[in-house]
Design a protein around this motif. Structure first.
Motif, PDB file in Angstrom:
ATOM      1  N   ILE A 208      33.531  39.925  37.988  1.00  0.00           N
ATOM      2  CA  ILE A 208      33.859  38.664  38.653  1.00  0.00           C
ATOM      3  C   ILE A 208      34.985  37.951  37.908  1.00  0.00           C
ATOM      4  O   ILE A 208      35.934  37.440  38.512  1.00  0.00           O
ATOM      5  CB  ILE A 208      32.606  37.764  38.739  1.00  0.00           C
ATOM      6  N   ALA A 209      34.884  37.930  36.572  1.00  0.00           N
ATOM      7  CA  ALA A 209      35.910  37.265  35.760  1.00  0.00           C
ATOM      8  C   ALA A 209      37.284  37.895  35.984  1.00  0.00           C
ATOM      9  O   ALA A 209      38.291  37.186  36.137  1.00  0.00           O
ATOM     10  CB  ALA A 209      35.524  37.332  34.286  1.00  0.00           C
ATOM     11  N   SER A 210      37.345  39.211  36.006  1.00  0.00           N
ATOM     12  CA  SER A 210      38.630  39.896  36.208  1.00  0.00           C
ATOM     13  C   SER A 210      39.249  39.516  37.543  1.00  0.00           C
ATOM     14  O   SER A 210      40.463  39.272  37.633  1.00  0.00           O
ATOM     15  CB  SER A 210      38.424  41.413  36.137  1.00  0.00           C
ATOM     16  N   LEU A 211      38.421  39.458  38.576  1.00  0.00           N
ATOM     17  CA  LEU A 211      38.930  39.091  39.894  1.00  0.00           C
ATOM     18  C   LEU A 211      39.381  37.626  39.926  1.00  0.00           C
ATOM     19  O   LEU A 211      40.375  37.293  40.578  1.00  0.00           O
ATOM     20  CB  LEU A 211      37.856  39.334  40.952  1.00  0.00           C
ATOM     21  N   CYS A 212      38.674  36.773  39.214  1.00  0.00           N
ATOM     22  CA  CYS A 212      39.071  35.358  39.170  1.00  0.00           C
ATOM     23  C   CYS A 212      40.402  35.181  38.457  1.00  0.00           C
ATOM     24  O   CYS A 212      41.266  34.403  38.906  1.00  0.00           O
ATOM     25  CB  CYS A 212      37.984  34.537  38.466  1.00  0.00           C
ATOM     26  N   ILE A 213      40.580  35.869  37.352  1.00  0.00           N
ATOM     27  CA  ILE A 213      41.842  35.768  36.611  1.00  0.00           C
ATOM     28  C   ILE A 213      42.983  36.335  37.440  1.00  0.00           C
ATOM     29  O   ILE A 213      44.069  35.735  37.540  1.00  0.00           O
ATOM     30  CB  ILE A 213      41.713  36.501  35.267  1.00  0.00           C
ATOM     31  N   GLU A 214      42.752  37.464  38.088  1.00  0.00           N
ATOM     32  CA  GLU A 214      43.785  38.110  38.897  1.00  0.00           C
ATOM     33  C   GLU A 214      44.225  37.232  40.063  1.00  0.00           C
ATOM     34  O   GLU A 214      45.413  37.189  40.416  1.00  0.00           O
ATOM     35  CB  GLU A 214      43.243  39.443  39.437  1.00  0.00           C
ATOM     36  N   ASN A 215      43.268  36.491  40.649  1.00  0.00           N
ATOM     37  CA  ASN A 215      43.571  35.701  41.848  1.00  0.00           C
ATOM     38  C   ASN A 215      43.634  34.197  41.593  1.00  0.00           C
ATOM     39  O   ASN A 215      43.729  33.422  42.536  1.00  0.00           O
ATOM     40  CB  ASN A 215      42.522  35.996  42.920  1.00  0.00           C
TER      41      ASN A 215
END
Length: 410
Positions: A208-215
């Motif tokens: 979830i964190a990776s997707l939040c940072i990416e977007n």
């Protein structure tokens, strides 16, 4: 402004013989007209009417610790009874920062990064109203606490749901990847999770964190049950690399100290996010009960032994309820945290969760909460109901006894 018909469609005659409504039509804004009375209110009222044991609403039937209540009394007697500073009594802000450091290792500024609110429900509302713009997309993991959806509606946000499915209620990462986008403003994350008792794993949080940072997405992390973690350690999203600067961590006093009526909550966030939270909070409640804040500071400085005893006590209560529900014939899904457990009610022959809960109250004398109201698509939750074990052991045993006597598989 939307209107609805009066209750029972009552009418009365005037002097000219014509009819008119005996009372004005109920009025409500369009943003809230789709919301009915809280399911907790509905089921609790029905439980009172039928003399049912209430294992529905999530509040203890026992009182909080004496040392905290005594601190509140002392604060009142010391004259700490006027408006508190809007973002919190300084000693409570400091106590929260100290507790957060012990729990997570993160050092936060109590004056610039902590805001005291009237419960976690207000903390979430202030966070949403202060940081989400009309038309922004916000992702919810269903089932979800019902106030999230209402607050998002008041903020005119677009709500997107991702269902967590039994038995383990794991995060469907592929579905999350296809849902999140550059239009997503935030994800609301509740761990330990109400109503399922699920605790998000480090692997899930990292994805979830990776997707939040990416977007470039924010996380609003509701962690009110962080001290009721049984099978694994609680992990705060803010502790993951790159996430503190985009996370608002929300918590409260009520669940941990069995003082739900005090409504003391807080939001922890970096200064650039705290600004929006505080602006909204200032125009919702402005400040929170002063003497209760002083007492909350005392509570949060309790020794670790308090939290250890709390966990042991709730583990024993959980065992009574879970073993009882299994003996009755429910399919009981794993619960790693909170004081809730979710079961599949379908072995008893009723198609819908609300229908089953009404039957359970009226014919068996036990109240539970239907979960379909916690989904954007109610069909996804129609097989599940939630029981609470935040009750004394005698109450739990009595409820199990009633179900063993009167609830029959079909």
């Amino acid at each position: 402004m939307s209107t609805t018909t009066t209750p029972d469609n009552q009418v009365a005659s005037n002097q000219n013989g014509s009819t008119q409504n005996s009372s004005p039509q109920l009025q409500i804004s369009k943003r809230l007209e789709k919301f009915e009375a809280s399911i907790f209110t509905q089921m609790s009222n029905l439980a009172v009417k039928h003399g049912a044991i209430n294992l529905g609403q999530g509040f203890p039937n026992f009182d909080g610790p004496e040392f905290v209540k005594e601190a509140a009394i002392q604060a009142i007697m010391d004259g700490k009874n006027q408006y508190a500073r809007g973002y919190g009594v300084p000693d409570l802000n400091l106590a929260i920062a100290e507790r957060f450091k012990r729990d997570t290792g993160l050092v936060v500024d109590p004056e610039k990064e902590i805001t005291i609110t009237s419960g976690c429900t207000e903390a979430m509302a202030a966070t949403i109203l202060g940081l989400v713009n009309p038309g922004d997309e916000v992702i919810l993991f269903a089932p979800f606490y019902d106030s999230y959806k209402a607050s998002l509606s008041m903020a005119a946000a677009k709500t997107k749901g991702i269902a967590l499915r039994p038995p383990d209620f794991g995060v469907p990462i592929a579905e999350l990847k296809s849902t999140i986008s550059k239009n997503t403003r935030a994800i609301i994350l509740n761990t330990p999770h109400n109503p399922t008792g699920k605790m998000f794993t480090r692997e899930e949080l990292s994805e979830i964190a990776s997707l939040c940072i990416e977007n470039d997405v924010l996380v609003f992390a509701d962690e009110v049950y962080n001290k009721l973690a049984f099978e694994m350690d609680h992990i705060s999203m803010a502790t993951l690399p790159g996430m503190y600067e985009r996370t608002v961590t929300l918590n409260s006093l009520g669940k941990t100290f069995s003082l739900t009526g005090w409504k003391i909550g807080w939001a922890i966030a970096p200064q650039h996010l705290t600004w929006g939270v505080r602006q909204a909070h200032a125009f919702i409640t402005f400040s929170t009960s002063t003497p209760m804040q002083w007492a909350a500071a005392t509570a949060l400085r309790a020794p670790d032994s308090y939290y250890e005893e709390l966990k042991r006590d709730y583990s024993a209560k959980k065992a009574i309820l879970v073993e009882g529900l299994k003996a009755v014939g429910f399919t009981v899904h794993p619960s790693s945290g909170t004081f809730f457990v979710v079961v599949d009610h379908t072995p008893f022959g009723l198609a819908k969760d609300i229908e089953f809960c009404e039957y359970l109250i009226k014919e068996v004398g036990v109240a539970a909460i239907p979960t379909s109201v916690f989904y954007l698509n109610p069909e996804e939750g129609k097989d599940l109901v939630r029981f609470a074990f935040c009750k004394d052991e005698g109450t739990l045993r009595a409820a199990v006894h009633r179900m063993k006597e009167k609830l029959l598989r079909k």
